[in-house]
Design an enzyme around this catalytic site. Structure first.
Site, PDB file in Angstrom:
ATOM      1  NE  ARG A 121      24.978   2.712 -31.411  1.00  0.00           N
ATOM      2  CZ  ARG A 121      25.643   2.407 -32.515  1.00  0.00           C
ATOM      3  NH1 ARG A 121      25.935   1.151 -32.784  1.00  0.00           N
ATOM      4  NH2 ARG A 121      25.994   3.355 -33.337  1.00  0.00           N
ATOM      5  CE  LYS A 143      19.699   6.617  -9.453  1.00  0.00           C
ATOM      6  NZ  LYS A 143      19.755   7.646  -8.402  1.00  0.00           N
ATOM      7  CD  GLU A 194      24.137   4.984   1.504  1.00  0.00           C
ATOM      8  OE1 GLU A 194      22.892   5.020   1.424  1.00  0.00           O
ATOM      9  OE2 GLU A 194      24.868   5.906   1.077  1.00  0.00           O
ATOM     10  CE  LYS A 236      19.371   1.117  -4.752  1.00  0.00           C
ATOM     11  NZ  LYS A 236      20.594   1.818  -4.963  1.00  0.00           N
ATOM     12  CD  GLU A 246      16.419   9.238  -8.520  1.00  0.00           C
ATOM     13  OE1 GLU A 246      17.335   8.420  -8.628  1.00  0.00           O
ATOM     14  OE2 GLU A 246      16.544  10.325  -7.954  1.00  0.00           O
ATOM     15  NE  ARG A 250      16.926   4.092  -8.206  1.00  0.00           N
ATOM     16  CZ  ARG A 250      17.602   3.230  -8.932  1.00  0.00           C
ATOM     17  NH1 ARG A 250      17.016   2.608  -9.929  1.00  0.00           N
ATOM     18  NH2 ARG A 250      18.868   2.984  -8.678  1.00  0.00           N
ATOM     19  CG  ASN A 254      18.314  10.728  -3.925  1.00  0.00           C
ATOM     20  OD1 ASN A 254      19.313  10.035  -4.103  1.00  0.00           O
ATOM     21  ND2 ASN A 254      17.518  11.102  -4.911  1.00  0.00           N
ATOM     22  CG  HIS A 257      22.165  10.198  -0.359  1.00  0.00           C
ATOM     23  ND1 HIS A 257      21.597   9.448   0.657  1.00  0.00           N
ATOM     24  CD2 HIS A 257      23.143   9.418  -0.888  1.00  0.00           C
ATOM     25  CE1 HIS A 257      22.204   8.274   0.710  1.00  0.00           C
ATOM     26  NE2 HIS A 257      23.145   8.233  -0.206  1.00  0.00           N
ATOM     27  CG  HIS A 261      25.326  14.033  -2.812  1.00  0.00           C
ATOM     28  ND1 HIS A 261      24.309  13.660  -3.658  1.00  0.00           N
ATOM     29  CD2 HIS A 261      26.015  12.897  -2.551  1.00  0.00           C
ATOM     30  CE1 HIS A 261      24.380  12.360  -3.885  1.00  0.00           C
ATOM     31  NE2 HIS A 261      25.400  11.877  -3.214  1.00  0.00           N
ATOM     32  CG  HIS A 273      28.715   8.261  -0.136  1.00  0.00           C
ATOM     33  ND1 HIS A 273      28.142   9.326  -0.801  1.00  0.00           N
ATOM     34  CD2 HIS A 273      27.758   7.293  -0.079  1.00  0.00           C
ATOM     35  CE1 HIS A 273      26.903   9.008  -1.130  1.00  0.00           C
ATOM     36  NE2 HIS A 273      26.646   7.784  -0.706  1.00  0.00           N
TER      37      HIS A 273
HETATM   38  N1  LIG Z   1      25.026   3.288  -8.368  1.00  0.00           N
HETATM   39  C1  LIG Z   1      24.414   3.573  -7.236  1.00  0.00           C
HETATM   40  O1  LIG Z   1      23.192   3.382  -7.094  1.00  0.00           O
HETATM   41  C2  LIG Z   1      25.217   4.108  -6.087  1.00  0.00           C
HETATM   42  C3  LIG Z   1      24.644   4.177  -4.818  1.00  0.00           C
HETATM   43  C4  LIG Z   1      25.442   4.619  -3.757  1.00  0.00           C
HETATM   44  C5  LIG Z   1      26.767   5.015  -4.005  1.00  0.00           C
HETATM   45  N2  LIG Z   1      27.261   4.948  -5.259  1.00  0.00           N
HETATM   46  C6  LIG Z   1      28.657   5.333  -5.524  1.00  0.00           C
HETATM   47  O2  LIG Z   1      29.495   4.413  -4.843  1.00  0.00           O
HETATM   48  C7  LIG Z   1      30.710   5.064  -4.491  1.00  0.00           C
HETATM   49  C8  LIG Z   1      30.991   4.775  -3.039  1.00  0.00           C
HETATM   50  O3  LIG Z   1      31.105   3.396  -2.909  1.00  0.00           O
HETATM   51  P1  LIG Z   1      31.912   2.726  -1.697  1.00  0.00           P
HETATM   52  O4  LIG Z   1      31.470   3.308  -0.424  1.00  0.00           O
HETATM   53  O5  LIG Z   1      31.841   1.278  -1.923  1.00  0.00           O
HETATM   54  O6  LIG Z   1      33.366   3.315  -1.879  1.00  0.00           O
HETATM   55  P2  LIG Z   1      34.613   2.906  -2.770  1.00  0.00           P
HETATM   56  O7  LIG Z   1      34.201   2.124  -3.957  1.00  0.00           O
HETATM   57  O8  LIG Z   1      35.380   4.151  -3.007  1.00  0.00           O
HETATM   58  O9  LIG Z   1      35.434   1.951  -1.795  1.00  0.00           O
HETATM   59  C9  LIG Z   1      35.827   2.436  -0.532  1.00  0.00           C
HETATM   60  C10 LIG Z   1      37.272   2.060  -0.195  1.00  0.00           C
HETATM   61  O10 LIG Z   1      37.346   0.686   0.117  1.00  0.00           O
HETATM   62  C11 LIG Z   1      38.371   0.049  -0.645  1.00  0.00           C
HETATM   63  N3  LIG Z   1      37.905  -1.339  -0.787  1.00  0.00           N
HETATM   64  C12 LIG Z   1      36.876  -1.791  -1.523  1.00  0.00           C
HETATM   65  N4  LIG Z   1      36.630  -3.077  -1.229  1.00  0.00           N
HETATM   66  C13 LIG Z   1      37.531  -3.455  -0.313  1.00  0.00           C
HETATM   67  C14 LIG Z   1      37.779  -4.666   0.382  1.00  0.00           C
HETATM   68  N5  LIG Z   1      36.985  -5.734   0.261  1.00  0.00           N
HETATM   69  N6  LIG Z   1      38.836  -4.705   1.231  1.00  0.00           N
HETATM   70  C15 LIG Z   1      39.621  -3.607   1.436  1.00  0.00           C
HETATM   71  N7  LIG Z   1      39.410  -2.443   0.835  1.00  0.00           N
HETATM   72  C16 LIG Z   1      38.374  -2.360  -0.040  1.00  0.00           C
HETATM   73  C17 LIG Z   1      38.464   0.897  -1.892  1.00  0.00           C
HETATM   74  O11 LIG Z   1      39.718   0.780  -2.507  1.00  0.00           O
HETATM   75  C18 LIG Z   1      38.258   2.286  -1.331  1.00  0.00           C
HETATM   76  O12 LIG Z   1      39.453   2.779  -0.793  1.00  0.00           O
HETATM   77  C19 LIG Z   1      30.531   6.535  -4.787  1.00  0.00           C
HETATM   78  O13 LIG Z   1      31.234   6.838  -5.978  1.00  0.00           O
HETATM   79  C20 LIG Z   1      29.028   6.683  -4.990  1.00  0.00           C
HETATM   80  O14 LIG Z   1      28.716   7.706  -5.899  1.00  0.00           O
HETATM   81  C21 LIG Z   1      26.525   4.500  -6.294  1.00  0.00           C
END
Ligand SMILES: NC(=O)c1ccc[n+]([C@@H]2O[C@H](COP(=O)([O-])OP(=O)(O)OC[C@H]3O[C@@H](n4cnc5c(N)ncnc54)[C@H](O)[C@@H]3O)[C@@H](O)[C@H]2O)c1
Length: 371
Positions: A121, A143, A194, A236, A246, A250, A254, A257, A261, A273
């Site tokens: 939990r 999130k 972003e 942010k 949200e 907030r 998006n 997005h 998406h 992304h």
């Molecule tokens: N929680 C939130 O508020 C929020 C906001 C935006 C996005 N997201 C989520 O985040 C994800 C996208 O995140 P992302 O863009 O970081 O992508 P990701 O986590 O998929 O990482 C991108 C790539 O970089 C590689 N990688 C990570 N760190 C590295 C490093 N230091 N050196 C070499 N390679 C590295 C990973 O293995 C992957 O191949 C999505 O799932 C999205 O839904 C969440």
């Protein structure tokens, strides 16, 4: 080094931006942790590098660390992965006062955060983001979540992004810009998308600052990326503090997005992304123009800015508008077929517009090359 406090319902946490700061993880974790067992969830891409250093630092500070890694793939951002991590936590004897630490990009952070939110939990969570996108966006705001397969009505399997999740603020975010030196250039540019989005939402200064420093940021210079992360996190943090769960404002995060998406899952477009968000930002500007809400003459310069960064501003190949509208309908933010979208007026001024007419959305898609 800078430290940005983020207020949330349960108290507050710090986002520490510190080039070379990974070495301080153990000491910083001691300040916020209650228990001494850690389940460290690493992105497999950094498991042998940054995650090993994180593990050593935690162990040197007296934590008992069970490390595991997951592959960053949206299909593995799943309940099955979380289930296997529950088992790892139980196997390591993780109790209610213990800790989950994530070392990875946004994907791993979302999964590890959801694990922390739901294991017993809810237990404490520390996020060590390793991508620019995770530092400026995913790690701030609490999130967490995983994807779910959508009902397969028409024989086409689709993944519903982040459809299971929880708001679970971390106890600490430690952003070390030096970790970005190993990040592929394409991923760095995605993070920049972003940052640019944050700039449109709140700050012309951020957009100008990115322009001035673009070369050094693109080479992952830690001082330049530290500046960028600090500025973007402040924006942010301000938005999520206003509306943690949200219910209203907030949603401006998006921006771009809802369009993004819709195209991100189309395999043939091969968009990451941040790249999908970049095209989505251009579509959002076109939407603003179509409904007469665009102010001033910033739009063309803004699109050129995205191009200079090396981000796409058009669909790589045409997609039928009808398919895109259908895909937008699957977005969990679309209520009963009426589209609420985030509309940019000018840098620093965006608003949430309900009941956007479908013709305007069609015009926006056509502006980025849809059929
Ligand atoms: N929680 C939130 O508020 C929020 C906001 C935006 C996005 N997201 C989520 O985040 C994800 C996208 O995140 P992302 O863009 O970081 O992508 P990701 O986590 O998929 O990482 C991108 C790539 O970089 C590689 N990688 C990570 N760190 C590295 C490093 N230091 N050196 C070499 N390679 C590295 C990973 O293995 C992957 O191949 C999505 O799932 C999205 O839904 C969440």
């Amino acid at each position: 080094m800078s430290s940005i406090p983020v207020q949330c319902a349960g108290g507050s946490y710090e986002v520490v931006v510190d080039p070379g700061g990974l070495h301080s993880l153990g000491a910083r974790a001691l300040e916020v942790a209650r228990g001494r067992r850690v389940l460290l969830v690493a992105d497999s891409a950094v498991a042998d590098t940054h995650a090993i250093r994180a593990t050593s630092g935690l162990e040197a500070a007296g934590f008992r660390v069970q490390a595991c890694s997951i592959v960053s793939d949206e299909h593995r951002k799943s309940m099955a992965t979380v289930e296997s991590l529950y088992q790892a936590g139980l196997g390591a004897g993780l109790g209610r006062s213990d800790l989950v630490v994530s070392v990875g990009g946004g994907l791993v952070g979302d999964v590890a955060g959801f694990l922390a939110a739901t294991y017993l939990r809810g237990i404490d969570f520390i996020n060590v983001p390793t991508t620019l996108l995770a530092m400026v966006d995913a790690s701030v705001g609490g999130k967490t979540g995983v994807n779910l397969p959508l009902p397969d009505d028409d024989g086409v399997p689709r993944l519903g992004k982040n459809l299971a999740g929880a708001f679970w603020p971390p106890r600490l975010v430690l952003a070390d810009p030096e970790l970005l030196e190993s990040l592929p250039d394409r991923e760095l540019r995605c993070g920049l998308a972003e940052c640019v989005k944050h700039g449109v939402i709140a700050s012309q200064d951020l957009l100008d600052g990115i322009d001035h420093r673009l070369d050094v940021i693109r080479s992952a210079d830690p001082a330049a990326t530290a500046w960028l992360v600090d500025q973007a996190v402040r924006i942010k943090a301000r938005v999520v503090e206003e509306d943690e769960h949200e219910h209203g404002r907030r949603a401006v995060l998006n921006l771009g997005h809802t369009f993004g998406h819709a195209i991100e899952p189309i395999d043939s477009l091969d968009l990451l992304h941040g790249e999908a968000v970049s095209v989505g930002l251009v579509a959002a500007i076109a939407l603003s123009r179509a409904i007469g809400q665009l102010e001033g003459d910033w739009a063309d310069g803004f699109v050129r800015r995205l191009e200079r960064i090396g981000l796409p501003v058009q669909l790589p190949q045409a997609v039928p508008v009808a398919e895109l509208l259908l895909r937008m309908g699957f977005d969990k933010k679309a209520h009963g077929g009426s589209h609420t979208l985030i509309v940019p007026h000018c840098p620093g001024r965006v608003s949430i517009v309900p009941d956007v007419p479908e013709e305007a959305i069609v015009a926006a898609w056509r502006a980025v090359g849809a059929d």
